[in-house]
Motif scaffolding. Structure first.
Motif, mmCIF file in Angstrom:
data_model
loop_
_atom_site.group_PDB
_atom_site.id
_atom_site.type_symbol
_atom_site.label_atom_id
_atom_site.label_comp_id
_atom_site.label_asym_id
_atom_site.label_seq_id
_atom_site.Cartn_x
_atom_site.Cartn_y
_atom_site.Cartn_z
ATOM 1 N N ALA A 127 0.819 -1.213 0.000
ATOM 2 C CA ALA A 127 0.000 0.000 0.000
ATOM 3 C C ALA A 127 0.854 1.265 0.000
ATOM 4 C CB ALA A 127 -0.923 -0.001 1.209
ATOM 5 N N MET A 128 2.105 1.171 0.459
ATOM 6 C CA MET A 128 2.978 2.336 0.532
ATOM 7 C C MET A 128 3.864 2.495 -0.703
ATOM 8 S SD MET A 128 2.359 3.667 3.541
ATOM 9 C CE MET A 128 3.763 4.675 3.873
ATOM 10 N N LYS A 129 3.947 1.453 -1.535
ATOM 11 C CA LYS A 129 4.802 1.511 -2.718
ATOM 12 C C LYS A 129 4.169 2.405 -3.777
ATOM 13 C CE LYS A 129 7.016 -2.946 -2.175
ATOM 14 N NZ LYS A 129 7.199 -4.275 -2.725
ATOM 15 N N PRO A 130 5.000 3.081 -4.573
ATOM 16 C CA PRO A 130 4.424 3.894 -5.653
ATOM 17 C C PRO A 130 3.714 2.999 -6.664
ATOM 18 C CG PRO A 130 6.831 4.103 -5.578
ATOM 19 C CD PRO A 130 6.438 3.146 -4.523
ATOM 20 N N ARG A 131 2.628 3.494 -7.202
ATOM 21 C CA ARG A 131 1.900 2.724 -8.205
ATOM 22 C C ARG A 131 1.521 3.644 -9.349
ATOM 23 N NH1 ARG A 131 -3.933 3.109 -6.821
ATOM 24 N NH2 ARG A 131 -3.996 4.400 -4.959
ATOM 25 N N ARG A 132 1.420 3.088 -10.516
ATOM 26 C CA ARG A 132 1.082 3.857 -11.708
ATOM 27 C C ARG A 132 -0.430 3.916 -11.847
ATOM 28 N NH1 ARG A 132 4.096 5.682 -15.716
ATOM 29 N NH2 ARG A 132 3.143 6.046 -17.724
ATOM 30 N N ILE A 133 -0.932 5.103 -12.100
ATOM 31 C CA ILE A 133 -2.365 5.315 -12.254
ATOM 32 C C ILE A 133 -2.668 5.436 -13.743
ATOM 33 C CG2 ILE A 133 -4.319 6.787 -11.638
ATOM 34 C CD1 ILE A 133 -2.873 5.509 -9.232
ATOM 35 N N ALA A 134 -3.589 4.620 -14.220
ATOM 36 C CA ALA A 134 -3.973 4.669 -15.631
ATOM 37 C C ALA A 134 -4.845 5.891 -15.876
ATOM 38 C CB ALA A 134 -4.726 3.404 -16.019
ATOM 39 N N ILE A 135 -4.618 6.540 -17.010
ATOM 40 C CA ILE A 135 -5.405 7.711 -17.389
ATOM 41 C C ILE A 135 -6.393 7.286 -18.461
ATOM 42 C CG2 ILE A 135 -5.334 10.028 -18.359
ATOM 43 C CD1 ILE A 135 -2.447 10.196 -17.301
ATOM 44 N N ASN A 136 -7.656 7.426 -18.172
ATOM 45 C CA ASN A 136 -8.708 7.050 -19.115
ATOM 46 C C ASN A 136 -9.123 8.284 -19.911
ATOM 47 O OD1 ASN A 136 -8.780 4.422 -18.138
ATOM 48 N ND2 ASN A 136 -10.162 5.024 -16.486
ATOM 49 N N ALA A 137 -9.292 8.115 -21.200
ATOM 50 C CA ALA A 137 -9.743 9.217 -22.060
ATOM 51 C C ALA A 137 -11.260 9.264 -22.041
ATOM 52 C CB ALA A 137 -9.228 9.030 -23.475
ATOM 53 N N LEU A 138 -11.787 10.424 -21.784
ATOM 54 C CA LEU A 138 -13.238 10.602 -21.802
ATOM 55 C C LEU A 138 -13.655 11.076 -23.185
ATOM 56 C CD1 LEU A 138 -13.750 12.383 -18.377
ATOM 57 C CD2 LEU A 138 -14.142 9.992 -18.943
ATOM 58 N N PRO A 139 -14.814 10.649 -23.676
ATOM 59 C CA PRO A 139 -15.260 11.122 -24.994
ATOM 60 C C PRO A 139 -15.525 12.620 -24.946
ATOM 61 C CG PRO A 139 -16.987 9.827 -23.935
ATOM 62 C CD PRO A 139 -15.761 9.733 -23.071
ATOM 63 N N ASN A 140 -15.110 13.286 -25.988
ATOM 64 C CA ASN A 140 -15.276 14.729 -26.071
ATOM 65 C C ASN A 140 -16.692 15.024 -26.567
ATOM 66 O OD1 ASN A 140 -15.067 17.440 -26.313
ATOM 67 N ND2 ASN A 140 -13.206 17.410 -27.567
ATOM 68 N N LYS A 141 -17.542 15.578 -25.748
ATOM 69 C CA LYS A 141 -18.943 15.841 -26.075
ATOM 70 C C LYS A 141 -19.115 17.129 -26.874
ATOM 71 C CE LYS A 141 -20.610 13.265 -22.185
ATOM 72 N NZ LYS A 141 -21.378 13.221 -20.984
ATOM 73 N N ALA A 142 -18.100 17.955 -26.904
ATOM 74 C CA ALA A 142 -18.198 19.227 -27.618
ATOM 75 C C ALA A 142 -18.049 19.038 -29.130
ATOM 76 C CB ALA A 142 -17.135 20.198 -27.116
ATOM 77 N N THR A 143 -17.501 17.925 -29.572
ATOM 78 C CA THR A 143 -17.313 17.680 -30.994
ATOM 79 C C THR A 143 -18.616 17.140 -31.583
ATOM 80 O OG1 THR A 143 -15.037 17.103 -30.551
ATOM 81 C CG2 THR A 143 -15.892 16.486 -32.685
ATOM 82 N N ARG A 144 -19.072 17.774 -32.666
ATOM 83 C CA ARG A 144 -20.300 17.317 -33.327
ATOM 84 C C ARG A 144 -19.970 16.901 -34.746
ATOM 85 N NH1 ARG A 144 -24.689 21.795 -33.006
ATOM 86 N NH2 ARG A 144 -23.221 22.573 -34.515
ATOM 87 N N GLN A 145 -20.673 15.952 -35.218
ATOM 88 C CA GLN A 145 -20.505 15.521 -36.599
ATOM 89 C C GLN A 145 -21.407 16.378 -37.480
ATOM 90 O OE1 GLN A 145 -21.174 11.374 -37.049
ATOM 91 N NE2 GLN A 145 -20.539 11.359 -39.182
ATOM 92 N N LEU A 146 -20.769 17.036 -38.467
ATOM 93 C CA LEU A 146 -21.516 17.979 -39.301
ATOM 94 C C LEU A 146 -22.332 17.273 -40.387
ATOM 95 C CD1 LEU A 146 -18.916 20.810 -39.664
ATOM 96 C CD2 LEU A 146 -20.893 20.727 -38.183
ATOM 97 N N GLU A 147 -21.760 16.264 -40.970
ATOM 98 C CA GLU A 147 -22.462 15.538 -42.035
ATOM 99 C C GLU A 147 -22.810 14.165 -41.546
ATOM 100 O OE1 GLU A 147 -20.416 15.665 -45.724
ATOM 101 O OE2 GLU A 147 -19.883 17.746 -45.459
ATOM 102 N N GLY A 148 -23.601 13.495 -42.244
ATOM 103 C CA GLY A 148 -24.038 12.167 -41.868
ATOM 104 C C GLY A 148 -22.954 11.126 -42.037
ATOM 105 N N VAL A 149 -21.916 11.389 -42.807
ATOM 106 C CA VAL A 149 -20.871 10.421 -43.053
ATOM 107 C C VAL A 149 -19.604 10.908 -42.339
ATOM 108 C CG1 VAL A 149 -19.506 9.241 -44.790
ATOM 109 C CG2 VAL A 149 -21.888 9.815 -45.260
ATOM 110 N N ALA A 150 -19.022 10.026 -41.610
ATOM 111 C CA ALA A 150 -17.780 10.387 -40.924
ATOM 112 C C ALA A 150 -16.642 10.332 -41.902
ATOM 113 C CB ALA A 150 -17.531 9.452 -39.772
ATOM 114 N N ALA A 151 -15.638 11.157 -41.728
ATOM 115 C CA ALA A 151 -14.485 11.213 -42.625
ATOM 116 C C ALA A 151 -13.553 10.068 -42.421
ATOM 117 C CB ALA A 151 -13.730 12.515 -42.449
#
Length: 151
Positions: A127-151
């Motif tokens: 419990a006292m040893k250093p441990r690596r913490i994983a960083i999870n990427a959260l989906p970016n909600k501010a990005t919108r798809q403009l057209e119906g087809v993704a690039a």
């Protein structure tokens, strides 16, 4: 011998009380060199203390570990009155203390050819040893798809 005033450090250092107490104890301690000893680093987390205790039997020495302090005491019991012409081997009572860092434990003590060897190891709990913490990427909600087809 110089003495140091640690009071300015008390104003800004929190949680270092034990370190300051240890430094003050070392300053106050007299230079008693009996019995002579060595402290050796065997590995990164392993140490050995060897005390030269010539003239003592294993049952005349006690080793105690308690709250980060290792205490070694020797008491010589003379069975018969002796008259020495010269006594170069000192067999007086002694008490030697070593301050141990956190998580340093006494593993064993052995008596070999007039040397008391004490093995120490630092074992940091998981419990006292250093441990690596994983960083999870959260989906970016501010990005919108403009057209119906993704690039």
């Amino acid at each position: 011998m110089r003495t140091y005033d640690f009071s300015p450090l008390f104003r800004s250092a929190i949680g270092f009380d034990r370190l300051f107490d240890l430094a003050e104890t070392v300053q106050r301690a007299g230079e008693d060199n009996y019995p002579p000893y060595n402290i050796e680093r065997l590995a990164e987390d392993r140490y050995q203390i060897a005390l030269a205790v010539a003239g003592f039997a294993p049952d005349e020495i006690s080793v105690t570990a308690e709250q980060n302090v290792l205490t070694i005491e020797g008491t010589k019991v003379e069975k018969a009155e002796r008259q020495y012409i010269y006594q170069g081997i000192s067999t007086r009572r002694f008490k030697r203390q070593f301050s141990l860092a956190d998580h340093v434990e006494v593993k064993s003590a052995a008596f070999d050819n007039g040397l008391l060897k004490i093995e120490l190891a630092r074992e940091v709990p998981e419990a006292m040893k250093p441990r690596r913490i994983a960083i999870n990427a959260l989906p970016n909600k501010a990005t919108r798809q403009l057209e119906g087809v993704a690039a």
